[in-house]
Scaffold this active site. Sequence first.
Site, short mmCIF file in Angstrom:
data_model
loop_
_atom_site.label_atom_id
_atom_site.label_comp_id
_atom_site.label_asym_id
_atom_site.label_seq_id
_atom_site.Cartn_x
_atom_site.Cartn_y
_atom_site.Cartn_z
CG HIS A 374 31.31 50.86 44.17
ND1 HIS A 374 30.56 49.55 43.91
CD2 HIS A 374 33.04 50.67 44.45
CE1 HIS A 374 31.77 48.52 44.18
NE2 HIS A 374 33.38 48.71 44.34
CD GLU A 375 35.08 52.80 44.22
OE1 GLU A 375 35.91 52.08 45.61
OE2 GLU A 375 35.58 51.85 43.59
CG HIS A 378 34.68 48.71 48.53
ND1 HIS A 378 34.57 47.44 48.74
CD2 HIS A 378 34.72 49.01 47.55
CE1 HIS A 378 34.64 47.26 46.80
NE2 HIS A 378 34.75 47.95 46.49
CD GLU A 398 33.24 45.39 44.00
OE1 GLU A 398 33.18 46.32 43.28
OE2 GLU A 398 34.45 45.42 44.77
CG HIS A 464 35.31 43.78 40.44
ND1 HIS A 464 36.35 43.38 40.76
CD2 HIS A 464 34.62 45.49 40.93
CE1 HIS A 464 36.76 43.88 41.32
NE2 HIS A 464 36.82 45.25 41.60
#
Length: 809
Positions: A374-375, A378, A398, A464
């Site tokens: 996920h990170e 980004h 997101e 989110h």
Amino acid sequence: MATTKGRMALSFLTAALAAGSLTARSPQESLRVNAAADRLLAERTQLGLDADHAFRLRDSHSDQLGQTHGHFQQTYKGVKVWGGDAITHTGKDGAELPLTNALHRNITINVMPSLSEGEALAAAQSDLAPKGPFAYAPTTELVVYPEMVEVTRPGKRALDQLNADDVTRQVLRHTLAYHVHTELENEADGIRHTDYLVNAHTGAILKKWNTLHTTAATGTGNSQYNGVVSLPTNYTGTTYELRDMTRGTGGTFGNNVVTNSAHAATTSTAAGTLYTDADNTWGDGANYVEGSSTTAANGETAAVDAMFGMVKSWDFYKSVFGRNGIDGAGTATYSRVHIGNSYDNAFWSDSCFCMTYGDGSSFTTLTALDVAGHEMSHGVCARTANLTYSGESGGLNESNSDIFGTMIEFYARGGSGATIGNTGGNWTIGEQLASTPLRYMYKPSLDGSSPDAWSSTVGSLDVHYSSGPMNRCFYFLSQGATTTGNTSTTYLPSGMTGIGNDKAAAIWFRALTTYLTSSSNYAAARTAAISSAKDLYGAGGAEEQAVWNAFHGINVGAAWSGGSTDTTAPTVSATESGTSGTITFSATASDNVGVSRVEFYVDGALKGTDTTSPYSMTFDSTTLTNGSHSLVAKAYDAAGNVGTSTTATFSVSNATSGAELILNGGFESGATSWTQTSGVIGTFTGQAAHTGSYDAWMCGYGSAHTDYIYQQIAIPSTATGTLTFWLHVDSAETTTTTAYDTLKVQVLNTSGTVLATLATYSNLNKGAGYTQKSLSLAAYKGQTVRLRFYAVEDSSLQTSFVVDDVSVK
């Protein structure tokens, strides 16, 4: 009461936020991108832009289809246009493909700010009220910011029944602003990354949003044990480093590494100490015991999971999509573990190009596989579509991380080579952190906060939560929808068939890297995904059908109707009749299947829609300036094909006796229709407008200064021509006899020569509040003239001249 402005016109472009390095381009790609840049400049008129507009190449790539794509940032007089993007596409054979166009037109502002970057930063800091130091020096960038409003297409349903395709975004005004990015990471403030758009003339905060790319809205992350895994390490001759010698180059450590923050304050920006181990056996497989050693086996476990997540995320992007690392150029990243004490968060930072993980309190250690994926996603988004982390685009940003975090989990546990596979992973986020997952992709509302489908309020939610509909859309695209239960939707009562992880991920990755722009919303995401499906798998196939149905399943666009194999765009032509008062726009449109609607655009702005032939609409021409304007009609068919007419030019001449000759006399549309010195027209805290929110404030600096506004008007030969306006004068001057600072009301010819000064006001007129003035223009009947308010202030003691509600009838 008006107060001293204290404005300064200093340098207007400062360091931009880091956009990442560009991947080295092949000679063919460079030639194609350069040619595309030349075409953009040559086609500015067709795009509705003038010579003040230009383009900066932000990124480019060539894909597996042999196509080349260039991502260009729009500029106006050298200043970045916020959300102004163009993506050029060149076919395998070198042919020009249709442009992805998110450009802004009709920009007519002065780009010299009244405030310095330091003053803009001070405005942001005043709102932020930091208690401790910044982790990194805040950055500021001057931008042209389009203030937007969402408009429902005429004749559409009630708000709670709207589909995403029923709503369009229109520009109210363009405003010169500073984009300020701040990162607080200290004990007093905690970790807060906040962005601002600050009016570059007034210091007013136009918008602010949280830009900390965390795993959850409440500041949480994931912790997951991956069993016995093989880790890439480096032997130095005396010990082993947790350094991946095969992935990543450059960056802070030269390779992808994991470092130990050893409970450094969450405010610390230190890179940490590289993990080493004597026997090359790392961790004990157990959750970290708070307060114990971070270098013992138990403390090493977090580092094991962090490295495993980096390896699998890197391999996913490289093997599945051919992308070399986060930035596409192979630049190394690193992960910091054991930040703070019991810190319940994990986040990505572009400033350090790294990931940071806490040990958790409500959750277990946050070095989970889908968190790492996920990170890092980004970071990928920041270097491709660069979706703004606010509103609907923020929800898509997101969701993009949730989508690829999930796909990385499937890939690591059930895929190999270039295949993601459909086993080994799951459709929840953070399910191993606690007894319940953070998010449910198949039914987002199970978390209690996320919507299952698009609505007109989704853009106002935390990103989110606004990500929920896109998460569910991707689930439907991959796995399909049932007719009952948590994987069903009322928008698809018969359910739908999914196309699997590999095809769904390929479509979304192409949409992200090829068609999405920084300002894309849900409707734009649907269009991008449809185009990607057609590119990869052909028009009308099961893949395109699935995209239509998956988006319809979240209330974005129509379901597949069976007729959308049609790729023929409607033909359309436009005409206009009338020159004053109520005028009429008409269009003739035809299509091989049928036209669903026609939209009318004047000077690039949508003015109305008609769904019934013959297509036409009436329009109040007094809302336009006198002179020449352009009309374009767009015709849509049921398959989403769009035909655009050639530009029809028409003239407006509202010069009949008794008509209002001044446009935007109350200044509520900003500087529209006026020419001004920088920062004169706006909203000011020091002096309220006579009516509305906007006025024209001239001088007020307490130093030698000149300000003016003017508008050109055509006065009919039969008109009396009376000018009225409201004036507020405030001054620090104490004299009752000498006019030190003056405001002159003047008439000029169209070349700028002063024909007459109708009246002069000065510091001697101060203190009376707003008073209405009336002046005759009878001497200028039958002439086209400039009406100018011209203020001059001397070198000491301020005088402010505030004008509002200007009218000539």
